[in-house]
Design a protein around this motif. Structure first.
Motif, mmCIF file in Angstrom:
data_model
loop_
_atom_site.group_PDB
_atom_site.id
_atom_site.type_symbol
_atom_site.label_atom_id
_atom_site.label_comp_id
_atom_site.label_asym_id
_atom_site.label_seq_id
_atom_site.Cartn_x
_atom_site.Cartn_y
_atom_site.Cartn_z
ATOM 1 N N ALA A 153 13.445 119.414 59.998
ATOM 2 C CA ALA A 153 14.355 118.268 59.942
ATOM 3 C C ALA A 153 15.267 118.348 58.730
ATOM 4 O O ALA A 153 16.479 118.093 58.821
ATOM 5 N N MET A 154 14.707 118.730 57.583
ATOM 6 C CA MET A 154 15.509 118.850 56.371
ATOM 7 C C MET A 154 16.479 120.018 56.477
ATOM 8 O O MET A 154 17.626 119.938 56.020
ATOM 9 N N ARG A 155 16.034 121.101 57.076
ATOM 10 C CA ARG A 155 16.913 122.254 57.261
ATOM 11 C C ARG A 155 18.104 121.892 58.147
ATOM 12 O O ARG A 155 19.219 122.389 57.960
ATOM 13 N N LEU A 156 17.870 121.008 59.102
ATOM 14 C CA LEU A 156 18.938 120.563 59.995
ATOM 15 C C LEU A 156 19.823 119.492 59.357
ATOM 16 O O LEU A 156 20.758 119.011 59.987
ATOM 17 N N GLY A 157 19.505 119.116 58.124
ATOM 18 C CA GLY A 157 20.389 118.193 57.423
ATOM 19 C C GLY A 157 19.888 116.786 57.251
ATOM 20 O O GLY A 157 20.643 115.908 56.810
ATOM 21 N N ALA A 158 18.611 116.510 57.582
ATOM 22 C CA ALA A 158 18.090 115.158 57.389
ATOM 23 C C ALA A 158 18.112 114.781 55.910
ATOM 24 O O ALA A 158 17.861 115.622 55.041
ATOM 25 N N VAL A 159 18.425 113.534 55.625
ATOM 26 C CA VAL A 159 18.447 113.051 54.247
ATOM 27 C C VAL A 159 17.032 112.963 53.686
ATOM 28 O O VAL A 159 16.790 113.246 52.518
ATOM 29 N N LEU B 4 31.989 114.613 53.634
ATOM 30 C CA LEU B 4 31.909 116.019 53.264
ATOM 31 C C LEU B 4 30.469 116.512 53.225
ATOM 32 O O LEU B 4 30.167 117.612 53.685
ATOM 33 N N GLN B 5 29.563 115.694 52.680
ATOM 34 C CA GLN B 5 28.163 116.090 52.614
ATOM 35 C C GLN B 5 27.555 116.204 54.006
ATOM 36 O O GLN B 5 26.812 117.142 54.299
ATOM 37 N N ARG B 6 27.865 115.230 54.852
ATOM 38 C CA ARG B 6 27.331 115.269 56.214
ATOM 39 C C ARG B 6 27.897 116.457 56.983
ATOM 40 O O ARG B 6 27.173 117.161 57.704
ATOM 41 N N ASP B 7 29.205 116.701 56.838
ATOM 42 C CA ASP B 7 29.815 117.831 57.525
ATOM 43 C C ASP B 7 29.180 119.144 57.094
ATOM 44 O O ASP B 7 28.938 120.031 57.916
ATOM 45 N N ALA B 8 28.919 119.273 55.789
ATOM 46 C CA ALA B 8 28.309 120.500 55.286
ATOM 47 C C ALA B 8 26.927 120.715 55.889
ATOM 48 O O ALA B 8 26.575 121.824 56.292
ATOM 49 N N ARG B 9 26.143 119.646 55.968
ATOM 50 C CA ARG B 9 24.796 119.760 56.550
ATOM 51 C C ARG B 9 24.881 120.144 58.028
ATOM 52 O O ARG B 9 24.126 120.983 58.510
#
Length: 212
Positions: free
Chosen positions: A93-99, A128-133
């Protein structure tokens, strides 16, 4: 707090949904509850803010829902929840961008602090942070060979150059390139490069092993 910040709760336990709704509403965030992943997907086109997803949903697991949100480029941050100490899924989940990945029962103050930080983030910084994730997650769906081809493209190499470096045919490179464009949802070479730059992955592509 951003005017467009809302909290979406996806959990198939009505008791959990109600208690979380009461907690979050006490901080004056708009709250929307969903009993399944598909119910949220039916309404995700207009979703903003963040979504709290239970890992073990009945219709689809939380990781599957998270991947679908990434594929649809839904502008929400993901907080994954689970009643089980599942390290493997937490890492995924974290690898996929979960906060965050929160184990139930979690500290209410911890959740409210997370929501406060997300709601106070500037629109540009948050986007920008969400897009990067999300871009990094999409790139992670590529096969090792596709990543090698992508590296060549980003380095400005023509198909023949990439083919020579990898010991494959130019036609095979072109086939990989088509698949890469599809997986990363890129509509042009420039768009593909922008996706790579936005993701800014930390892994060194030169360490990828050849795949035959």
């Amino acid at each position: 707090m951003r005017n467009d910040f809302a909290v979406h709760i996806v959990d198939d336990d009505p008791g959990v949904r109600e208690s979380m709704k009461t907690l979050v509403r006490g901080s004056e965030y708009p709250v929307y509850c969903y009993s399944s992943g598909s119910a949220f997907l039916d309404r995700c086109d207009t979703a903003t803010g963040c979504v709290l997803i239970d890992l073990r949903l009945q219709d689809m697991d939380g990781i599957t829902l998270q991947k679908e949100l990434i594929a649809r480029q839904v502008p929400v941050d993901v907080l994954m929840m689970s009643a089980y100490g599942d390290i493997e899924h937490a890492v995924e989940a974290m690898r996929l961008g979960a906060v965050d990945f929160m184990e139930k029962p979690f500290d209410p103050d911890h959740l409210l602090n997370e929501l406060s930080e997300l709601s106070q983030a500037s629109d540009l910084n948050e986007r920008l942070q969400r897009d990067a994730r999300q871009r990094a997650a999409l790139i992670d769906t590529l096969t090792p060979r596709e990543k090698q081809v992508l590296m060549g493209i980003v380095d400005g190499q023509a198909n023949k150059q990439v083919a020579a470096d990898l010991g494959i045919s130019a036609r095979t490179v072109e086939t990989h390139r088509v698949h890469i464009m599809q997986k990363l949802q890129a509509d042009s070479l420039a768009h593909l490069v922008r996706i790579w730059l936005a993701a800014n992955p930390q892994n060194d592509h030169t360490s990828e092993q050849s795949e035959h």
